[in-house]
Motif scaffolding. Structure first.
Motif, mmCIF file in Angstrom:
data_model
loop_
_atom_site.group_PDB
_atom_site.id
_atom_site.type_symbol
_atom_site.label_atom_id
_atom_site.label_comp_id
_atom_site.label_asym_id
_atom_site.label_seq_id
_atom_site.Cartn_x
_atom_site.Cartn_y
_atom_site.Cartn_z
ATOM 1 N N SER A 15 28.600 41.826 -37.671
ATOM 2 C CA SER A 15 29.220 41.291 -36.457
ATOM 3 C C SER A 15 29.601 39.826 -36.598
ATOM 4 C CB SER A 15 28.273 41.468 -35.261
ATOM 5 O OG SER A 15 27.162 40.585 -35.349
ATOM 6 N N LYS A 16 29.068 39.170 -37.605
ATOM 7 C CA LYS A 16 29.349 37.743 -37.819
ATOM 8 C C LYS A 16 30.451 37.506 -38.852
ATOM 9 C CE LYS A 16 24.552 36.644 -36.688
ATOM 10 N NZ LYS A 16 23.241 36.168 -37.200
ATOM 11 N N THR A 17 31.066 38.586 -39.337
ATOM 12 C CA THR A 17 32.096 38.448 -40.369
ATOM 13 C C THR A 17 33.477 38.138 -39.798
ATOM 14 O OG1 THR A 17 32.611 40.817 -40.311
ATOM 15 C CG2 THR A 17 30.894 40.091 -41.869
ATOM 16 N N GLY A 18 33.630 38.276 -38.490
ATOM 17 C CA GLY A 18 34.947 38.159 -37.877
ATOM 18 C C GLY A 18 35.521 39.504 -37.490
ATOM 19 N N ALA A 19 34.757 40.586 -37.714
ATOM 20 C CA ALA A 19 35.204 41.927 -37.330
ATOM 21 C C ALA A 19 35.374 42.013 -35.822
ATOM 22 C CB ALA A 19 34.200 42.976 -37.804
ATOM 23 N N VAL A 20 36.369 42.799 -35.385
ATOM 24 C CA VAL A 20 36.633 42.930 -33.947
ATOM 25 C C VAL A 20 35.897 44.115 -33.336
ATOM 26 C CG1 VAL A 20 38.876 41.811 -34.121
ATOM 27 C CG2 VAL A 20 38.729 44.313 -34.309
ATOM 28 N N MET A 21 35.281 44.952 -34.170
ATOM 29 C CA MET A 21 34.463 46.050 -33.656
ATOM 30 C C MET A 21 33.518 46.526 -34.738
ATOM 31 S SD MET A 21 36.557 49.678 -33.682
ATOM 32 C CE MET A 21 38.154 49.161 -33.073
ATOM 33 N N LEU A 22 32.453 47.193 -34.311
ATOM 34 C CA LEU A 22 31.522 47.844 -35.221
ATOM 35 C C LEU A 22 31.616 49.338 -34.974
ATOM 36 C CD1 LEU A 22 29.042 47.756 -37.223
ATOM 37 C CD2 LEU A 22 27.627 47.899 -35.162
ATOM 38 N N GLN A 23 31.880 50.112 -36.017
ATOM 39 C CA GLN A 23 31.943 51.575 -35.889
ATOM 40 C C GLN A 23 30.684 52.207 -36.464
ATOM 41 O OE1 GLN A 23 35.669 53.826 -36.638
ATOM 42 N NE2 GLN A 23 34.526 54.800 -38.295
ATOM 43 N N ILE A 24 30.113 53.139 -35.718
ATOM 44 C CA ILE A 24 28.968 53.929 -36.176
ATOM 45 C C ILE A 24 29.467 55.340 -36.434
ATOM 46 C CG2 ILE A 24 26.651 54.764 -35.621
ATOM 47 C CD1 ILE A 24 26.448 52.447 -33.582
ATOM 48 N N ASP A 25 29.341 55.809 -37.661
ATOM 49 C CA ASP A 25 29.822 57.140 -38.040
ATOM 50 C C ASP A 25 28.707 58.172 -37.894
ATOM 51 O OD1 ASP A 25 32.380 56.301 -38.678
ATOM 52 O OD2 ASP A 25 31.911 55.963 -40.789
ATOM 53 N N GLU A 26 28.878 59.129 -37.000
ATOM 54 C CA GLU A 26 27.875 60.174 -36.797
ATOM 55 C C GLU A 26 28.510 61.564 -36.850
ATOM 56 O OE1 GLU A 26 24.882 60.125 -37.094
ATOM 57 O OE2 GLU A 26 23.771 58.700 -35.881
#
Length: 307
Positions: A146-157
């Motif tokens: 989340s601190k890389t500059g990404a605009v979202m975090l995706q969780i693959d399930e």
């Protein structure tokens, strides 16, 4: 409701993976797959994808995370699963974020990882007991992503649609990760999700991503649902086949989604990852996706101004 990215209607994205194509160079002596990351990022940008990934080129979705978690050796759980000693995918995501303004960071979901492993310890009586510890471990990685500059975090399930795992355990695990970060969280669920749509929409996520091509009934399951401000990742290109669908077919899928969901909440993408395709096929799929979306954006021009 505002578009996910200001001033961009129907922002295109990817589910994540891209074909890995290692190259022998001086740099590859230190990092054999760095070129594959560079190429995946470059080709997603060239195709016109709005929100790219790092390409997920470093291995299968379970092994790439499980191999770095203390308590796991190979595919065996041999002790208490703990947070990773070092970053797992943060370096690649940070590289992508330096190349492009909109990047999604991705982690494989705790339930999917747990059910891909063998229990070789009495610390866990079953795999559902393993899920919370994996979630806690992945939350540490998620915080770094989340601190890389990404605009979202995706969780693959992908396992959720199979019924193999306890959906309530999965909900709590997703919450553990989602509540650890301040960026929007996306859940990608493979397969037919119509029978669990209410469970998925009850999770603390900002975006729900689903397959709309091989499982067209998924789209209909959203009819009449209270989505609030949730965005929807909608698969309009078939990732299960190397065949490049005609633009008209992709366009029809997108318009069906717009009719049900409205244009402001849709993030068009392929059904799933493109890792098993050739680089040529993967690029053609993404270029077709972006070409169709751009045409529909133009058709929506008058309506977009009123969103």
């Amino acid at each position: 409701m505002k578009p996910f990215i200001p001033d961009i209607i129907l922002p295109t994205t990817v589910v994540g993976s891209y074909p890995a194509k290692p190259r022998r160079t001086l740099k590859s002596l230190f990092d054999p797959l760095h070129f594959a990351v560079e190429e995946a990022v470059s080709l997603q940008k060239k195709a016109g994808i709005t929100i790219i990934s790092d390409g997920q080129v470093r291995g299968d979705m379970i092994g790439v995370f499980a191999s770095k978690l203390p308590g796991i050796r190979g595919s065996d759980v041999i002790g208490r699963v703990m947070p990773p000693d070092q970053a797992i995918t943060i370096k690649d995501t940070a590289y992508a974020a330096r190349q492009h303004p909109y990047v999604k960071a991705i982690v494989t979901g705790p339930s999917t990882i747990a059910y891909g492993l063998r229990l070789q310890t009495r610390l866990y009586r079953n795999k559902d007991e393993l899920v919370p510890d994996i979630a806690s471990a992945l939350a540490v990685e998620a915080q770094g992503l989340s601190k890389t500059g990404a605009v979202m975090l995706q969780i693959d399930e992908p396992i959720l649609s199979t019924g193999a795992t306890d959906i309530d355990v999965a909900k709590k695990a997703v919450a553990t990760i989602a509540e650890s970060v301040s960026i929007p969280v996306c859940l990608h669920a493979c397969g037919n999700i119509a029978h669990i749509i209410d469970d998925l929409l009850a999770m603390p996520i900002d975006i729900l991503d689903f397959e709309g091509c091989v499982n067209p009934e998924n789209l209909a399951s959203f009819s009449g649902k209270e989505l609030k401000d949730r965005y929807i990742g909608y698969g309009i290109v078939d990732s299960s086949s190397p065949v490049l669908e005609p633009a008209d077919v992709v366009r029809q899928r997108l318009w069906k989604g717009i009719d049900i969901l409205g244009p402001e909440r849709i993030l068009p993408d392929p059904d799933c990852g493109l890792r098993m395709h050739t680089p040529e096929s993967a690029y053609a799929k993404l270029a077709r996706l972006c070409g169709v979306v751009e045409e529909v954006r133009q058709e929506l021009g008058g309506a977009v101004k009123n969103l």
